[in-house]
Design a protein around this motif. Structure first.
Motif, PDB file in Angstrom:
ATOM      1  N   UNK A 122       0.846  -1.193   0.000  1.00 38.97           N
ATOM      2  CA  UNK A 122       0.000   0.000   0.000  1.00 38.97           C
ATOM      3  C   UNK A 122       0.879   1.239   0.000  1.00 38.97           C
ATOM      4  N   UNK A 123       0.422   2.264  -0.694  1.00 33.76           N
ATOM      5  CA  UNK A 123       1.144   3.526  -0.719  1.00 33.76           C
ATOM      6  C   UNK A 123       0.937   4.334   0.545  1.00 33.76           C
ATOM      7  N   UNK A 124       1.914   5.167   0.855  1.00 37.73           N
ATOM      8  CA  UNK A 124       1.847   6.049   2.011  1.00 37.73           C
ATOM      9  C   UNK A 124       0.818   7.145   1.767  1.00 37.73           C
ATOM     10  N   UNK A 125       0.220   7.650   2.836  1.00 43.04           N
ATOM     11  CA  UNK A 125      -0.750   8.751   2.778  1.00 43.04           C
ATOM     12  C   UNK A 125      -2.004   8.404   1.989  1.00 43.04           C
ATOM     13  N   UNK A 126      -2.513   7.194   2.222  1.00 46.29           N
ATOM     14  CA  UNK A 126      -3.736   6.775   1.527  1.00 46.29           C
ATOM     15  C   UNK A 126      -4.913   6.650   2.495  1.00 46.29           C
ATOM     16  N   UNK A 127      -4.874   7.368   3.601  1.00 43.30           N
ATOM     17  CA  UNK A 127      -5.993   7.324   4.552  1.00 43.30           C
ATOM     18  C   UNK A 127      -5.815   6.194   5.550  1.00 43.30           C
ATOM     19  N   UNK A 128      -6.922   5.557   5.919  1.00 45.52           N
ATOM     20  CA  UNK A 128      -6.895   4.542   6.963  1.00 45.52           C
ATOM     21  C   UNK A 128      -6.201   3.264   6.525  1.00 45.52           C
ATOM     22  N   UNK A 129      -5.978   3.089   5.258  1.00 45.19           N
ATOM     23  CA  UNK A 129      -5.361   1.905   4.671  1.00 45.19           C
ATOM     24  C   UNK A 129      -6.279   0.687   4.685  1.00 45.19           C
ATOM     25  N   UNK A 130      -7.419   0.772   5.341  1.00 47.34           N
ATOM     26  CA  UNK A 130      -8.315  -0.377   5.396  1.00 47.34           C
ATOM     27  C   UNK A 130      -8.945  -0.626   4.040  1.00 47.34           C
ATOM     28  N   UNK A 131      -8.915  -1.881   3.630  1.00 47.39           N
ATOM     29  CA  UNK A 131      -9.617  -2.240   2.404  1.00 47.39           C
ATOM     30  C   UNK A 131     -11.118  -2.177   2.695  1.00 47.39           C
ATOM     31  N   UNK A 132     -11.935  -2.012   1.670  1.00 48.23           N
ATOM     32  CA  UNK A 132     -13.389  -2.010   1.897  1.00 48.23           C
ATOM     33  C   UNK A 132     -13.864  -3.290   2.604  1.00 48.23           C
ATOM     34  N   UNK A 135     -12.858  -3.021   6.298  1.00 48.73           N
ATOM     35  CA  UNK A 135     -13.701  -2.008   6.949  1.00 48.73           C
ATOM     36  C   UNK A 135     -15.065  -2.612   7.277  1.00 48.73           C
ATOM     37  N   UNK A 136     -15.646  -3.329   6.307  1.00 50.89           N
ATOM     38  CA  UNK A 136     -16.941  -3.990   6.530  1.00 50.89           C
ATOM     39  C   UNK A 136     -16.855  -5.024   7.637  1.00 50.89           C
ATOM     40  N   UNK A 137     -15.783  -5.792   7.637  1.00 55.28           N
ATOM     41  CA  UNK A 137     -15.590  -6.813   8.663  1.00 55.28           C
ATOM     42  C   UNK A 137     -15.530  -6.168  10.049  1.00 55.28           C
ATOM     43  N   UNK A 138     -14.731  -5.136  10.199  1.00 55.32           N
ATOM     44  CA  UNK A 138     -14.628  -4.449  11.482  1.00 55.32           C
ATOM     45  C   UNK A 138     -15.944  -3.829  11.923  1.00 55.32           C
ATOM     46  N   UNK A 139     -16.726  -3.361  10.962  1.00 54.24           N
ATOM     47  CA  UNK A 139     -18.009  -2.730  11.281  1.00 54.24           C
ATOM     48  C   UNK A 139     -19.057  -3.733  11.769  1.00 54.24           C
ATOM     49  N   UNK A 140     -18.793  -5.021  11.591  1.00 56.81           N
ATOM     50  CA  UNK A 140     -19.721  -6.046  12.098  1.00 56.81           C
ATOM     51  C   UNK A 140     -19.692  -6.114  13.620  1.00 56.81           C
TER      52      UNK A 140
END
Length: 182
Positions: A122-132, A135-140
């Motif tokens: 992953x490139x630097x300075x790309x936000x949270x770095x979480x893949x979609x 992110x969905x998994x964590x939101x469960x």
């Protein structure tokens, strides 16, 4: 905070403050130094440091990168967070996150979700770095701490220093607010 109390149960509010401070009067807490850590939101360092990579490798290599791991060793969670760093101290207030974890542990919430992802390019300075997907998994998991750890390859052409590093992303239980005074 008043609006939140009016619409929710006061048991969902945690005050985290330095030892020896009793926030009972207005002159006890300087409101300009009050930080709010909001649950249900991803917290991550914007300027992660490739410090302690080997120590984190030793801890996290025992976990595969399947969907997630439920962990009951909250001390392990705190140790992982303490080994994570940022080039800007206020960017990753790990001691405050530890205080938040401790306050939840006092409520008998002695487990967390750990998501491990290795060899991320992953490139630097790309936000949270979480893949979609992550992110969905964590939101469960809305009522439990979720710590996602990405081991980034750290390639120079992606803006890094050419060394691998672990980047944390922590999310506290939704609708929990931690008020922390510096």
């Amino acid at each position: 905070m008043i609006e939140y109390i009016q619409h929710n149960d006061i048991k969902d509010i945690n005050l985290v403050y330095p030892k020896g401070i009793t926030p009972t009067r207005n002159n006890i807490i300087d409101k300009t130094k009050l930080n709010i850590i909001v649950g249900g939101v991803n917290h991550f360092p914007s300027f992660p440091k490739e410090k302690n990579t080997i120590k984190l490798d030793n801890i996290l290599n025992s976990f595969d990168d399947k969907d997630f791991h439920e962990i009951t060793d909250i001390d392990l969670l705190k140790e992982i967070i303490l080994y994570c760093d940022s080039d800007v101290k206020s960017d990753w207030p790990k001691e405050k996150y530890i205080d938040c974890i401790n306050s939840l542990a006092n409520e008998d919430k002695e487990k967390a979700i750990l998501i491990i992802r290795k060899n991320r390019n992953i490139g630097k300075n790309t936000g949270t770095l979480l893949s979609p997907t992550d992110r969905k998994l964590g939101d469960k998991f809305n009522n439990i701490i979720v710590l996602t750890m990405y081991r980034v390859i750290g390639e120079v052409n992606k803006g890094w220093n050419g060394k691998p590093l672990w980047i944390p992303n922590i999310k506290f239980p939704k609708e929990k607010f931690f008020y922390n005074a510096n």
